[in-house]
Design an enzyme around this catalytic site. Sequence first.
Site, PDB file in Angstrom:
ATOM      1  N   HIS A 166      56.949  43.630  79.784  1.00 30.54           N
ATOM      2  CA  HIS A 166      57.725  42.401  79.498  1.00 30.54           C
ATOM      3  C   HIS A 166      58.997  42.694  78.707  1.00 30.54           C
ATOM      4  O   HIS A 166      59.466  41.880  77.942  1.00 30.54           O
ATOM      5  CB  HIS A 166      56.886  41.377  78.729  1.00 30.54           C
ATOM      6  CG  HIS A 166      55.530  41.153  79.316  1.00 30.54           C
ATOM      7  ND1 HIS A 166      55.279  40.179  80.267  1.00 30.54           N
ATOM      8  CD2 HIS A 166      54.355  41.800  79.119  1.00 30.54           C
ATOM      9  CE1 HIS A 166      54.002  40.228  80.599  1.00 30.54           C
ATOM     10  NE2 HIS A 166      53.419  41.216  79.939  1.00 30.54           N
ATOM     11  N   SER A 287      87.359  50.512  76.641  1.00 34.59           N
ATOM     12  CA  SER A 287      87.847  49.151  76.821  1.00 34.59           C
ATOM     13  C   SER A 287      89.334  49.140  76.530  1.00 34.59           C
ATOM     14  O   SER A 287      89.801  49.874  75.658  1.00 34.59           O
ATOM     15  CB  SER A 287      87.114  48.223  75.859  1.00 34.59           C
ATOM     16  OG  SER A 287      87.885  47.064  75.636  1.00 34.59           O
ATOM     17  N   LYS A 293      84.652  50.771  71.979  1.00 30.63           N
ATOM     18  CA  LYS A 293      83.727  50.676  73.112  1.00 30.63           C
ATOM     19  C   LYS A 293      83.615  51.949  73.930  1.00 30.63           C
ATOM     20  O   LYS A 293      84.590  52.646  74.184  1.00 30.63           O
ATOM     21  CB  LYS A 293      84.177  49.558  74.054  1.00 30.63           C
ATOM     22  CG  LYS A 293      84.099  48.202  73.418  1.00 30.63           C
ATOM     23  CD  LYS A 293      82.787  47.547  73.704  1.00 30.63           C
ATOM     24  CE  LYS A 293      82.905  46.787  74.992  1.00 30.63           C
ATOM     25  NZ  LYS A 293      81.666  46.139  75.337  1.00 30.63           N
ATOM     26  N   GLU A 300      76.610  50.571  85.633  1.00 34.30           N
ATOM     27  CA  GLU A 300      76.781  49.164  86.008  1.00 34.30           C
ATOM     28  C   GLU A 300      77.221  49.034  87.473  1.00 34.30           C
ATOM     29  O   GLU A 300      76.698  48.206  88.218  1.00 34.30           O
ATOM     30  CB  GLU A 300      77.826  48.499  85.111  1.00 34.30           C
ATOM     31  CG  GLU A 300      77.366  48.333  83.679  1.00 34.30           C
ATOM     32  CD  GLU A 300      78.528  47.914  82.792  1.00 34.30           C
ATOM     33  OE1 GLU A 300      78.713  46.711  82.606  1.00 34.30           O
ATOM     34  OE2 GLU A 300      79.272  48.788  82.312  1.00 34.30           O
TER      35      GLU A 300
END
Length: 474
Positions: A166, A287, A293, A300
């Site tokens: 979970h 970024s 970042k 992704e």
Amino acid sequence: MSIQSKPPVKSAKPWGGRFKESTSQEVEAYTESISFDTKMYRQDIAGSKAHARMLGKQGIISIDEADALIKGLDLVLAEIETGKLVWKQELEDVHMNVETRLTEIVGDVGKKLHTGRSRNDQCCLDFRLYTSDALREWVSLAKNLVAAFVKRAEENTEALLPGCTHMQPAQPVSLAHHLLAYAWMFKRDVERVEDCEKRARISPLGAAALAGTTYNLDPQSVADELEMYGIFKNSMDVVADRDYVLEALFCGSVIMTHLSRICEEIIWWANPQFAFVMLSDAHSTGSSIMPQKKNPDVAEIMRGKSGRSYGNLMNLLTTLKGLPLTYNRDLQEDKVPFMDTDKTVQTSLSLMADMLLGIRFRTDRMEKALKAGFLNATEFADYLVTKDIPFREAHHITGRAVALAEERNIGLEDLSLDDFNALCQDFNVTVEDEVYTILDYHTAVSRRNISGGTGPDAVKAQLNELNLWLQSSL
Ligand code: ARG
């Protein structure tokens, strides 16, 4: 805005005998497949050479004619590979472009190549070979990825991290065990793809348009020359069948699903709140606005690309569902989805292996996360069971122990013996010092040596089995 049709162009199609007018340019542009099926030129030429050799052996054309065709086809191949051949849209597809250029080079004998053959079985042959060649690449890339998982697992047999259900911390597992879960997935992918490849590499030559041919062809010798596993059993089936493409698209979708799942984990793990992994600079991006970042874009994009591979499978399923026997031009739509999935699968498998080899695992962070998640709670419950407390009661007592530790912001292993014994006071048991060994995360893992479990011996057995498989299948 009105759309005006352009004047018909004069074009001598190989099939143009019964036509008085030429095709409109719009129709040519709409129906062509040359913009994508040139990718199959190698398979087309190999298939034509095998067909020509067989025609000669069978005495359907002379041996000299067969030799001339074979030599001519090699010249066409060289022209393609040196970028000299100009592909013509009015010649529709790779098959007619190659044959037309062959005839320009070798003269009228070129017109004999298509004896006993139709583009319906020819395009099937080319695409079956093309798909099979691609699937073999998938197999080798997926094996390479299994090897990468095995390598990283071998390096991380000691490290532990929270295993989740979970998406919540559940029980400690070894990092090697977690990584090997993926090795097994990709091993199954290899086996699935190998199985599919056997059905893809079957020769349809001899089926001709749909009904077979009156020429005394020898389909088996063509299949042998092309190292195919067998020949068609039913001419109508084979010119209409695209099951093998569906299977390949399905296999590709499963591979992308597996990749997408590990990508999802990598993305979470790279988040500083987890900080379980550091991605190499080569596999992350920055970024344009936030200087701090380091984004896991490769993971992704890979997760995102799984969507297009599912789309390609749906695409072809839908194309096929209403088609009556046998060949219908709709079938030309089989290639683009497969070629797209092929590129997606190959680049993704290869990048994942690189990314995995470049990842730095922060095992210190993983170890810390064990404590916060009370991952030794099951161990305490099982310990109480050994003291003759029924499991349901043991579960309840452990729950209260967790609540107490949570309140004090400590781990279960930081509770005192008095704390434990107070919790058990309704039962005639004494919790002793040994509980701290039981609560140790490494003990918890090392006691799970059931075959396939996360214990070190069980993980070693997995590594052995996977290494043997990798060695035997190279
Ligand atoms: N480009 C076509 C395809 O891929 C080749 C077969 C054409 N056959 C035909 N009868 N028009 O399906």
